[in-house]
Write a protein that holds these residues in place. Sequence first.
Motif, PDB file in Angstrom:
ATOM      1  N   ASP A  34      36.564 -72.907  94.346  1.00 42.35           N
ATOM      2  CA  ASP A  34      37.484 -72.662  93.237  1.00 42.35           C
ATOM      3  C   ASP A  34      37.154 -73.581  92.063  1.00 42.35           C
ATOM      4  O   ASP A  34      36.614 -74.669  92.228  1.00 42.35           O
ATOM      5  CB  ASP A  34      38.931 -72.887  93.680  1.00 42.35           C
ATOM      6  N   SER A  40      45.614 -70.641  81.614  1.00 43.44           N
ATOM      7  CA  SER A  40      46.323 -69.947  82.685  1.00 43.44           C
ATOM      8  C   SER A  40      45.411 -68.870  83.279  1.00 43.44           C
ATOM      9  O   SER A  40      44.686 -68.207  82.540  1.00 43.44           O
ATOM     10  CB  SER A  40      47.596 -69.304  82.128  1.00 43.44           C
ATOM     11  N   PRO A  41      45.409 -68.710  84.612  1.00 39.84           N
ATOM     12  CA  PRO A  41      46.267 -69.321  85.631  1.00 39.84           C
ATOM     13  C   PRO A  41      45.750 -70.638  86.195  1.00 39.84           C
ATOM     14  O   PRO A  41      46.159 -71.047  87.271  1.00 39.84           O
ATOM     15  CB  PRO A  41      46.294 -68.239  86.711  1.00 39.84           C
ATOM     16  N   SER A  43      43.142 -71.522  87.641  1.00 38.21           N
ATOM     17  CA  SER A  43      42.351 -71.425  88.874  1.00 38.21           C
ATOM     18  C   SER A  43      41.478 -70.185  88.791  1.00 38.21           C
ATOM     19  O   SER A  43      41.977 -69.082  88.500  1.00 38.21           O
ATOM     20  CB  SER A  43      43.275 -71.338  90.091  1.00 38.21           C
ATOM     21  N   HIS A  45      40.028 -68.685  91.278  1.00 38.18           N
ATOM     22  CA  HIS A  45      40.393 -67.778  92.365  1.00 38.18           C
ATOM     23  C   HIS A  45      41.596 -66.911  91.982  1.00 38.18           C
ATOM     24  O   HIS A  45      41.612 -65.698  92.243  1.00 38.18           O
ATOM     25  CB  HIS A  45      40.690 -68.570  93.633  1.00 38.18           C
ATOM     26  N   LYS A  46      42.608 -67.529  91.379  1.00 34.09           N
ATOM     27  CA  LYS A  46      43.788 -66.751  90.962  1.00 34.09           C
ATOM     28  C   LYS A  46      43.404 -65.734  89.891  1.00 34.09           C
ATOM     29  O   LYS A  46      43.875 -64.595  89.915  1.00 34.09           O
ATOM     30  CB  LYS A  46      44.870 -67.690  90.441  1.00 34.09           C
ATOM     31  N   GLY A  49      41.600 -62.906  91.509  1.00 34.76           N
ATOM     32  CA  GLY A  49      42.546 -62.044  92.222  1.00 34.76           C
ATOM     33  C   GLY A  49      43.212 -61.065  91.275  1.00 34.76           C
ATOM     34  O   GLY A  49      43.368 -59.875  91.592  1.00 34.76           O
ATOM     35  N   ALA A  50      43.602 -61.564  90.099  1.00 34.47           N
ATOM     36  CA  ALA A  50      44.214 -60.682  89.096  1.00 34.47           C
ATOM     37  C   ALA A  50      43.210 -59.664  88.579  1.00 34.47           C
ATOM     38  O   ALA A  50      43.545 -58.479  88.396  1.00 34.47           O
ATOM     39  CB  ALA A  50      44.762 -61.517  87.939  1.00 34.47           C
ATOM     40  N   ARG A 298      38.427 -58.822  97.936  1.00 34.94           N
ATOM     41  CA  ARG A 298      39.639 -59.655  97.895  1.00 34.94           C
ATOM     42  C   ARG A 298      39.757 -60.495  99.168  1.00 34.94           C
ATOM     43  O   ARG A 298      40.129 -61.670  99.112  1.00 34.94           O
ATOM     44  CB  ARG A 298      40.877 -58.782  97.718  1.00 34.94           C
TER      45      ARG A 298
END
Length: 331
Positions: A34, A40-41, A43, A45-46, A49-50, A298
């Motif tokens: 990561d 934002s966000p 990260s 990884h986040k 994911g989005a 994912r």
Amino acid sequence: MELPELSPSLLESLVAVVATLGELVAAVAGPDGDVLLAVSPESLHKALGAFIGHLRDTLGHLGVTSPGHRDDATLGETLAALGATPGATWAQVTSAANAWRASVAALGDEWNQLETEATELLDACEDAATTEATAAAAATERAGDRRDKEDKWTTKLAGLMSCWLPVVTDKEKAAAALEEHEANMEVASKETEVARVAVEDAVVATNEAAAATKRGRRAEVAVGPLKGLVAACDKATAMFRQLSRAVGDVAAKLEGTEEESPDVPEELVATVAQAERLWEASARLATRHLVGTLGDIRRLLPRGPGGPGGRTVAERCRRAVEDIPRLLGGQ
């Protein structure tokens, strides 16, 4: 690019986006991959994911927004019904053409948004790599500075400690020598504390430099695959722009055709049929191959680079490319 040439290129561009995303996730998967972001966000990884969720929704819209959705007749079916089915009107033809043009344009906007998201992620990771490199350099310089001071203080301290209390028989001289010795010892004690602080700060700075270097390398690892993802999204976006122009040309030609004549040029009918086959093939490619592959990607993200996840994604993308001719053939 004509529709026959666009057809395989558009489908291949969709697979390329998913395949490149899989390579990116495989490169940064697991807790050690990561990247801390300044935006934002915060990260990688986040953010990935989005992005996976947005890409899945966009691919899903190929089926939802295809011509003839919600049980409406497709443009091709409306053209076929013109003059052969009671109640079929030219207004229905132009309405179907305009609805399809709007659907393709809307999907093109979604691909453009995906490209923007990928570009922003690339920029954020490049900024993170630069920031961490700067922090590592500053911490390394601080550690070196503290070690230089430590060496100087150590040398000075050694000199002070070598000043032993001399043997003096005269009382007045003995008192002065003792006073001088005690002063030297006080200075030595203070210098010892200064040296100890310098050593501790040097250790802290060295650790900070190592941590910043590690974080910077994580960001650098992500930059290359992210550049590939941006390029893949750009190509897919360009393909949909070309499809949008082709559908727009069809709609414009239909609007320019004499309304009272039910005879539509065969070339125009053939173009509509080609475009619809391409659209439907794209929808089948998404539902049969790509959406499921995104699920594998994912699941790969938190697990780390070990295991068969990355190979599974690559294999599914390979099979998707091999299936393109069959999908374009309507199977």
